[in-house]
Design a protein around this motif. Structure first.
Motif, PDB file in Angstrom:
ATOM      1  N   ILE A  78     -11.229  -9.445  20.577  1.00  6.45           N
ATOM      2  CA  ILE A  78      -9.883  -9.046  20.180  1.00  6.45           C
ATOM      3  C   ILE A  78      -9.188 -10.250  19.549  1.00  6.45           C
ATOM      4  CG2 ILE A  78      -7.654  -8.220  21.011  1.00  6.45           C
ATOM      5  CD1 ILE A  78      -9.207  -6.864  23.311  1.00  6.45           C
ATOM      6  N   PRO A  79      -8.808 -10.163  18.267  1.00  5.51           N
ATOM      7  CA  PRO A  79      -8.196 -11.326  17.611  1.00  5.51           C
ATOM      8  C   PRO A  79      -6.761 -11.536  18.067  1.00  5.51           C
ATOM      9  CG  PRO A  79      -8.140  -9.444  16.138  1.00  5.51           C
ATOM     10  CD  PRO A  79      -8.908  -9.002  17.367  1.00  5.51           C
ATOM     11  N   SER A  80      -6.339 -12.799  18.091  1.00  8.89           N
ATOM     12  CA  SER A  80      -4.924 -13.078  18.312  1.00  8.89           C
ATOM     13  C   SER A  80      -4.165 -12.627  17.072  1.00  8.89           C
ATOM     14  CB  SER A  80      -4.708 -14.573  18.549  1.00  8.89           C
ATOM     15  OG  SER A  80      -5.010 -15.300  17.363  1.00  8.89           O
ATOM     16  N   LEU A  81      -2.862 -12.492  17.196  1.00 10.78           N
ATOM     17  CA  LEU A  81      -2.062 -12.040  16.059  1.00 10.78           C
ATOM     18  C   LEU A  81      -2.166 -13.020  14.896  1.00 10.78           C
ATOM     19  CD1 LEU A  81      -0.148  -9.949  14.926  1.00 10.78           C
ATOM     20  CD2 LEU A  81       1.758 -11.175  15.994  1.00 10.78           C
ATOM     21  N   SER A  82      -2.161 -14.325  15.186  1.00 12.98           N
ATOM     22  CA  SER A  82      -2.237 -15.324  14.117  1.00 12.98           C
ATOM     23  C   SER A  82      -3.581 -15.260  13.398  1.00 12.98           C
ATOM     24  CB  SER A  82      -2.003 -16.732  14.680  1.00 12.98           C
ATOM     25  OG  SER A  82      -2.981 -17.057  15.650  1.00 12.98           O
ATOM     26  N   VAL A  83      -4.660 -15.051  14.154  1.00 15.68           N
ATOM     27  CA  VAL A  83      -5.987 -14.924  13.542  1.00 15.68           C
ATOM     28  C   VAL A  83      -6.050 -13.670  12.680  1.00 15.68           C
ATOM     29  CG1 VAL A  83      -8.430 -14.461  14.015  1.00 15.68           C
ATOM     30  CG2 VAL A  83      -7.239 -16.261  15.271  1.00 15.68           C
ATOM     31  N   LEU A  84      -5.516 -12.564  13.196  1.00 15.93           N
ATOM     32  CA  LEU A  84      -5.526 -11.308  12.447  1.00 15.93           C
ATOM     33  C   LEU A  84      -4.769 -11.448  11.135  1.00 15.93           C
ATOM     34  CD1 LEU A  84      -6.051  -8.299  12.082  1.00 15.93           C
ATOM     35  CD2 LEU A  84      -4.034  -7.849  13.504  1.00 15.93           C
ATOM     36  N   LEU A  85      -3.581 -12.030  11.186  1.00 16.36           N
ATOM     37  CA  LEU A  85      -2.786 -12.189   9.969  1.00 16.36           C
ATOM     38  C   LEU A  85      -3.476 -13.125   8.982  1.00 16.36           C
ATOM     39  CD1 LEU A  85       0.822 -12.395  11.475  1.00 16.36           C
ATOM     40  CD2 LEU A  85      -0.318 -10.425  10.440  1.00 16.36           C
ATOM     41  N   GLY A  86      -4.188 -14.132   9.503  1.00 15.09           N
ATOM     42  CA  GLY A  86      -4.936 -15.033   8.633  1.00 15.09           C
ATOM     43  C   GLY A  86      -6.072 -14.315   7.923  1.00 15.09           C
ATOM     44  N   ILE A  87      -6.732 -13.415   8.631  1.00 19.38           N
ATOM     45  CA  ILE A  87      -7.831 -12.646   8.033  1.00 19.38           C
ATOM     46  C   ILE A  87      -7.295 -11.704   6.959  1.00 19.38           C
ATOM     47  CG2 ILE A  87      -9.568 -10.867   8.484  1.00 19.38           C
ATOM     48  CD1 ILE A  87      -9.948 -12.151  11.264  1.00 19.38           C
ATOM     49  N   VAL A  88      -6.193 -11.018   7.267  1.00 17.83           N
ATOM     50  CA  VAL A  88      -5.592 -10.098   6.285  1.00 17.83           C
ATOM     51  C   VAL A  88      -5.172 -10.866   5.036  1.00 17.83           C
ATOM     52  CG1 VAL A  88      -3.681  -8.513   5.843  1.00 17.83           C
ATOM     53  CG2 VAL A  88      -4.841  -8.470   8.054  1.00 17.83           C
ATOM     54  N   SER A  89      -4.608 -12.052   5.230  1.00 16.79           N
ATOM     55  CA  SER A  89      -4.209 -12.890   4.093  1.00 16.79           C
ATOM     56  C   SER A  89      -5.426 -13.304   3.268  1.00 16.79           C
ATOM     57  CB  SER A  89      -3.471 -14.131   4.600  1.00 16.79           C
ATOM     58  OG  SER A  89      -3.157 -15.006   3.531  1.00 16.79           O
ATOM     59  N   ALA A  90      -6.511 -13.679   3.946  1.00 14.48           N
ATOM     60  CA  ALA A  90      -7.731 -14.086   3.246  1.00 14.48           C
ATOM     61  C   ALA A  90      -8.327 -12.931   2.445  1.00 14.48           C
ATOM     62  CB  ALA A  90      -8.753 -14.612   4.254  1.00 14.48           C
ATOM     63  N   LEU A  91      -8.125 -11.719   2.933  1.00 14.46           N
ATOM     64  CA  LEU A  91      -8.624 -10.531   2.228  1.00 14.46           C
ATOM     65  C   LEU A  91      -7.738 -10.155   1.042  1.00 14.46           C
ATOM     66  CD1 LEU A  91      -9.612  -8.360   5.327  1.00 14.46           C
ATOM     67  CD2 LEU A  91     -11.188  -9.287   3.623  1.00 14.46           C
ATOM     68  N   GLN A  92      -6.594 -10.849   0.919  1.00  9.94           N
ATOM     69  CA  GLN A  92      -5.651 -10.615  -0.182  1.00  9.94           C
ATOM     70  C   GLN A  92      -5.176  -9.161  -0.206  1.00  9.94           C
ATOM     71  OE1 GLN A  92      -7.606 -11.966  -3.762  1.00  9.94           O
ATOM     72  NE2 GLN A  92      -7.718 -14.077  -3.064  1.00  9.94           N
ATOM     73  N   VAL A  93      -4.842  -8.679   0.991  1.00  9.31           N
ATOM     74  CA  VAL A  93      -4.348  -7.310   1.136  1.00  9.31           C
ATOM     75  C   VAL A  93      -2.914  -7.374   1.637  1.00  9.31           C
ATOM     76  CG1 VAL A  93      -4.672  -5.095   2.306  1.00  9.31           C
ATOM     77  CG2 VAL A  93      -6.661  -6.476   1.685  1.00  9.31           C
ATOM     78  N   ASN A  94      -2.044  -6.568   1.037  1.00 11.37           N
ATOM     79  CA  ASN A  94      -0.665  -6.484   1.489  1.00 11.37           C
ATOM     80  C   ASN A  94      -0.625  -5.944   2.918  1.00 11.37           C
ATOM     81  OD1 ASN A  94       1.965  -4.748   1.821  1.00 11.37           O
ATOM     82  ND2 ASN A  94       2.404  -6.239   0.200  1.00 11.37           N
ATOM     83  N   LEU A  95       0.219  -6.540   3.762  1.00 20.97           N
ATOM     84  CA  LEU A  95       0.289  -6.120   5.162  1.00 20.97           C
ATOM     85  C   LEU A  95       0.596  -4.633   5.300  1.00 20.97           C
ATOM     86  CD1 LEU A  95       2.143  -9.009   7.036  1.00 20.97           C
ATOM     87  CD2 LEU A  95      -0.182  -8.193   7.444  1.00 20.97           C
ATOM     88  N   SER A  96       1.518  -4.142   4.486  1.00 21.54           N
ATOM     89  CA  SER A  96       1.881  -2.719   4.558  1.00 21.54           C
ATOM     90  C   SER A  96       0.689  -1.834   4.227  1.00 21.54           C
ATOM     91  CB  SER A  96       3.041  -2.419   3.602  1.00 21.54           C
ATOM     92  OG  SER A  96       4.193  -3.133   3.985  1.00 21.54           O
ATOM     93  N   ASP A  97      -0.097  -2.251   3.231  1.00 22.97           N
ATOM     94  CA  ASP A  97      -1.280  -1.473   2.858  1.00 22.97           C
ATOM     95  C   ASP A  97      -2.339  -1.532   3.956  1.00 22.97           C
ATOM     96  OD1 ASP A  97      -0.165  -0.779   0.433  1.00 22.97           O
ATOM     97  OD2 ASP A  97      -1.076  -2.469  -0.639  1.00 22.97           O
ATOM     98  N   PHE A  98      -2.497  -2.722   4.543  1.00 22.75           N
ATOM     99  CA  PHE A  98      -3.525  -2.879   5.576  1.00 22.75           C
ATOM    100  C   PHE A  98      -3.228  -1.992   6.782  1.00 22.75           C
ATOM    101  CE2 PHE A  98      -5.487  -4.768   9.303  1.00 22.75           C
ATOM    102  CZ  PHE A  98      -6.771  -5.035   8.864  1.00 22.75           C
ATOM    103  N   PHE A  99      -1.954  -1.945   7.188  1.00 17.58           N
ATOM    104  CA  PHE A  99      -1.585  -1.199   8.393  1.00 17.58           C
ATOM    105  C   PHE A  99      -1.195   0.254   8.112  1.00 17.58           C
ATOM    106  CE2 PHE A  99      -0.681  -5.602   9.876  1.00 17.58           C
ATOM    107  CZ  PHE A  99      -1.553  -5.608  10.948  1.00 17.58           C
ATOM    108  N   LYS A 100      -1.293   0.673   6.851  1.00 20.09           N
ATOM    109  CA  LYS A 100      -0.895   2.032   6.487  1.00 20.09           C
ATOM    110  C   LYS A 100      -1.715   3.068   7.251  1.00 20.09           C
ATOM    111  CE  LYS A 100      -0.288   5.051   2.459  1.00 20.09           C
ATOM    112  NZ  LYS A 100      -0.485   5.187   0.991  1.00 20.09           N
ATOM    113  N   ASP A 101      -1.017   4.060   7.788  1.00 22.45           N
ATOM    114  CA  ASP A 101      -1.629   5.194   8.498  1.00 22.45           C
ATOM    115  C   ASP A 101      -2.302   4.809   9.808  1.00 22.45           C
ATOM    116  OD1 ASP A 101      -0.837   6.942   6.471  1.00 22.45           O
ATOM    117  OD2 ASP A 101      -2.674   6.581   5.323  1.00 22.45           O
TER     118      ASP A 101
END
Length: 200
Positions: free
Chosen positions: A59-82
């Motif tokens: 289970i990733p920490s919140l900081s690790v998760l946000l770092g991964i999403v940033s590295a994937l170059q995906v908008n947070l809203s798009d990543f968490f959509k639905d």
């Protein structure tokens, strides 16, 4: 506001949401044509960490998760959509409805997930594993206690330096932090029910 609520639930380790997040990380990584190592380098975490997160083993920490999403170059809203924080109180899974998945680095391991839910202070992940004859995987560890029930066939389970032979109807419970691997030395597929108990 929804993302804030979702982040709070991530911090509380809501099982179904974390499972969906793991699936999306892998999906976006494949879409970007990143290897596990490349995403790890971009996220400043280890290759093993990315692999365990994608496979629902960590289970990733919140900081690790946000770092991964940033590295994937995906908008947070798009990543968490639905990704809905709502969970059904009653869940029925028909035979053809199980989620089929495989874990990286394994050959002949076919998993079907039944359920992932947070229950009080624990997350429970329930899957079926079909182990083909001659299947192979290196020993792994999991941040969970594990329960195995052999539905059919025969499995040799290596846990640490010990080996255990399990036949249909046998069960096993152990600390998944100990390195382990199941082996099917027979000529027929073996099928087992697996329940992971993650401490929150």
């Amino acid at each position: 506001m929804f993302i804030i609520k979702l982040c709070i639930q991530i911090l509380n380790m809501e099982g179904a949401i974390l499972l969906e997040i793991s699936k999306r990380i892998k999906q976006y990584r494949i879409e970007k044509s990143y290897t596990v190592q490349e995403l790890a380098d971009l996220s400043d975490v280890s290759k093993g960490m990315i692999s365990q997160i994608e496979n629902g083993r960590s289970i990733p920490s919140l900081s690790v998760l946000l770092g991964i999403v940033s590295a994937l170059q995906v908008n947070l809203s798009d990543f968490f959509k639905d990704i809905s924080p709502e969970e059904e109180m009653i869940l029925i899974k028909r035979k053809g409805d199980y989620e089929h998945f495989q874990k990286e680095g394994s050959n002949g391991f076919s998993y079907e997930r039944f359920l992932t839910r947070s229950i009080k202070n624990s997350t429970v992940d329930i899957v079926f594993l079909t182990l083909e004859p001659g299947s192979f995987r290196e020993q792994v560890s999991t941040d969970a206690f594990e329960y195995k029930y052999i539905l059919s066939g025969e499995v040799d389970y290596t846990i640490g330096s010990e080996n255990y032979n399990l036949k249909e109807g046998d069960s096993l419970f152990f600390d998944g932090r100990i390195m382990h691997v199941p082996i099917n030395k027979g000529k027929k597929p073996a099928r087992m029910l697996i329940i992971y108990f993650f401490d929150n």
